[in-house]
Design a protein around this motif. Structure first.
Motif, PDB file in Angstrom:
ATOM      1  N   GLY A 177       0.801  -1.225   0.000  1.00  0.00           N
ATOM      2  CA  GLY A 177       0.000   0.000   0.000  1.00  0.00           C
ATOM      3  C   GLY A 177       0.827   1.265   0.000  1.00  0.00           C
ATOM      4  N   LEU A 178       2.121   1.168   0.374  1.00  0.00           N
ATOM      5  CA  LEU A 178       2.967   2.359   0.319  1.00  0.00           C
ATOM      6  C   LEU A 178       3.150   2.863  -1.105  1.00  0.00           C
ATOM      7  N   ALA A 179       2.993   1.961  -2.084  1.00  0.00           N
ATOM      8  CA  ALA A 179       3.143   2.370  -3.485  1.00  0.00           C
ATOM      9  C   ALA A 179       1.898   3.044  -4.027  1.00  0.00           C
ATOM     10  N   VAL A 180       0.750   2.899  -3.339  1.00  0.00           N
ATOM     11  CA  VAL A 180      -0.495   3.535  -3.771  1.00  0.00           C
ATOM     12  C   VAL A 180      -0.550   4.902  -3.104  1.00  0.00           C
ATOM     13  N   CYS A 181      -0.379   5.957  -3.892  1.00  0.00           N
ATOM     14  CA  CYS A 181      -0.206   7.297  -3.329  1.00  0.00           C
ATOM     15  C   CYS A 181      -1.359   7.744  -2.417  1.00  0.00           C
ATOM     16  N   PRO A 182      -2.639   7.597  -2.799  1.00  0.00           N
ATOM     17  CA  PRO A 182      -3.692   8.105  -1.914  1.00  0.00           C
ATOM     18  C   PRO A 182      -3.706   7.418  -0.546  1.00  0.00           C
ATOM     19  N   PHE A 183      -3.334   6.149  -0.466  1.00  0.00           N
ATOM     20  CA  PHE A 183      -3.406   5.421   0.790  1.00  0.00           C
ATOM     21  C   PHE A 183      -2.015   5.127   1.366  1.00  0.00           C
ATOM     22  N   ALA A 184      -1.000   5.865   0.959  1.00  0.00           N
ATOM     23  CA  ALA A 184       0.361   5.635   1.468  1.00  0.00           C
ATOM     24  C   ALA A 184       0.450   5.978   2.951  1.00  0.00           C
ATOM     25  N   PHE A 185      -0.215   7.066   3.388  1.00  0.00           N
ATOM     26  CA  PHE A 185      -0.158   7.443   4.798  1.00  0.00           C
ATOM     27  C   PHE A 185      -0.870   6.420   5.677  1.00  0.00           C
ATOM     28  N   ALA A 186      -2.007   5.902   5.220  1.00  0.00           N
ATOM     29  CA  ALA A 186      -2.710   4.868   5.986  1.00  0.00           C
ATOM     30  C   ALA A 186      -1.870   3.600   6.079  1.00  0.00           C
ATOM     31  N   SER A 187      -1.209   3.216   4.983  1.00  0.00           N
ATOM     32  CA  SER A 187      -0.361   2.024   4.998  1.00  0.00           C
ATOM     33  C   SER A 187       0.830   2.204   5.934  1.00  0.00           C
ATOM     34  N   ALA A 188       1.409   3.400   5.954  1.00  0.00           N
ATOM     35  CA  ALA A 188       2.528   3.662   6.862  1.00  0.00           C
ATOM     36  C   ALA A 188       2.080   3.581   8.322  1.00  0.00           C
ATOM     37  N   THR A 189       0.879   4.062   8.609  1.00  0.00           N
ATOM     38  CA  THR A 189       0.364   3.971   9.978  1.00  0.00           C
ATOM     39  C   THR A 189       0.185   2.518  10.399  1.00  0.00           C
ATOM     40  N   VAL A 190      -0.388   1.690   9.510  1.00  0.00           N
ATOM     41  CA  VAL A 190      -0.574   0.273   9.821  1.00  0.00           C
ATOM     42  C   VAL A 190       0.765  -0.429   9.997  1.00  0.00           C
ATOM     43  N   LEU A 191       1.737  -0.095   9.154  1.00  0.00           N
ATOM     44  CA  LEU A 191       3.048  -0.736   9.232  1.00  0.00           C
ATOM     45  C   LEU A 191       3.750  -0.397  10.546  1.00  0.00           C
ATOM     46  N   LEU A 192       3.711   0.866  10.952  1.00  0.00           N
ATOM     47  CA  LEU A 192       4.317   1.253  12.230  1.00  0.00           C
ATOM     48  C   LEU A 192       3.644   0.557  13.404  1.00  0.00           C
ATOM     49  N   TYR A 193       2.341   0.383  13.326  1.00  0.00           N
ATOM     50  CA  TYR A 193       1.624  -0.272  14.429  1.00  0.00           C
ATOM     51  C   TYR A 193       1.957  -1.760  14.512  1.00  0.00           C
ATOM     52  N   MET A 194       1.949  -2.457  13.370  1.00  0.00           N
ATOM     53  CA  MET A 194       2.172  -3.898  13.372  1.00  0.00           C
ATOM     54  C   MET A 194       3.607  -4.281  13.734  1.00  0.00           C
ATOM     55  N   LEU A 195       4.560  -3.376  13.558  1.00  0.00           N
ATOM     56  CA  LEU A 195       5.958  -3.677  13.871  1.00  0.00           C
ATOM     57  C   LEU A 195       6.310  -3.398  15.331  1.00  0.00           C
TER      58      LEU A 195
END
Length: 317
Positions: A236-254
């Motif tokens: 999802g980081l490659a999808v520009c509109p949802f890159a911020f949402a994907s980064a939030t999920v990634l930080l949480y899951m790690l």
């Protein structure tokens, strides 16, 4: 119970430990009787019990299993020289471990010293009548004593599901309906023909099935669902509109406490549960998703709007 182990960790020096008591817990949790500092060991990996048959080691449902002398076993008796592997740690049973010995009554040897003879009973005088005491009533047999049962390990209940994990599971469930409905809508509205329409509907249902599986896995806090969620966030980081949402999920899951909550035997102390940080992550995720959806709708409207023709030139007089 007294048992001595030679502990060989994957990193570090080999040392000896001695455990005592009716039961000893072995694992990665700091509250265990023998703490195993290895990432492949579960928090409560195995227990050693003192049973009538001797010392027994038992696997408590660990993720990587228990190996005794090279064989994966759920339960095994321990003898001097046995090698037990828990994760990356090897335990060798040393000589001198106390075992329970059952002695039968026939095995007892009588003492050579003769017991003193009882003095002869005194005969009563013929002239004096002998008074006999009434016989004692028979005593009820005492109930047999039950052997004390060994102390069983306390099973930890899985903590409450975190708020952010619940939100992610519900979003994947909503995605199940969106994929299925989107496939049908594309097949009806677009001029794809019969084969193209069937492919659109089939692809939508395949994506809906995968989304439903991830939703169920996150709801049950399965390890594989967390890994799939991380992979989806990276894509999802490659999808520009949802890159911020994907980064939030990634930080949480790690986060370490989140990873501990998805293990087979999570510890309540290390689980995120509910708190200010959990609420912040959940609200940030919803806000970033709303922002990505708004950007997607704006981009779709901009690309589908009809191009305006330039104004006609004024006629010359």
């Amino acid at each position: 119970m007294t048992i001595r182990f030679e502990v060989s960790p994957p990193k570090g020096a080999t040392h000896e430990v001695e455990l005592s008591g009716p039961l000893a817990v072995l694992g990665r949790d700091p509250s265990c009787d023998l703490v195993l500092n290895d990432g492949k060991c579960s928090r409560r990996h195995a227990v050693v019990e003192d049973l009538p048959e001797g010392l027994v080691i038992r696997d408590t449902g660990s993720a990587n299993g228990m190996y005794v002398n090279g064989r994966r076993l759920e339960r095994s008796r321990l003898r001097p020289g046995d090698k037990v592997r828990l994760g990356g740690v090897t335990l060798r049973v040393l000589a001198g471990a106390a075992e329970t010995i059952v002695v039968a009554p026939d095995d007892l040897v009588a003492s050579d010293v003769a017991a003193p003879a009882e003095p002869p009973a005194r005969r009563p005088e013929p002239s004096a009548p002998v008074e006999r005491e009434p016989p004692e009533p028979p005593r009820a047999p005492s109930p047999p004593r039950r052997p004390s049962s060994p102390r069983l390990p306390v099973l930890r209940a899985r903590p409450e599901r975190p708020l952010t994990v619940t939100v992610l599971s519900l979003l994947w469930a909503v995605g199940t309906l969106a994929w299925a409905g989107g496939g049908i809508l594309v097949a009806v509205r677009a001029d794809l023909g019969r084969v193209g329409g069937l492919l659109a509907v089939g692809g939508g249902f395949v994506a809906a099935t995968a989304s439903g599986l991830v939703a169920a896995g996150l709801w049950a806090q399965a390890q594989w669902a967390r890994r799939l969620q991380i992979a989806a966030a990276v894509l999802g980081l490659a999808v520009c509109p949802f890159a911020f949402a994907s980064a939030t999920v990634l930080l949480y899951m790690l986060r370490g406490d989140v990873r501990a909550g998805f293990e087979p035997d999570p510890a309540p102390a290390g689980h995120p549960g509910a708190g200010p940080a959990e609420t912040t992550f959940a609200l940030s995720l919803l806000g970033m998703l709303a922002l990505g959806l708004a950007l997607t709708l704006w981009a779709a409207a901009a690309f589908t709007a009809p191009a305006t023709s330039p104004p006609a030139p004024l006629p010359l007089r």
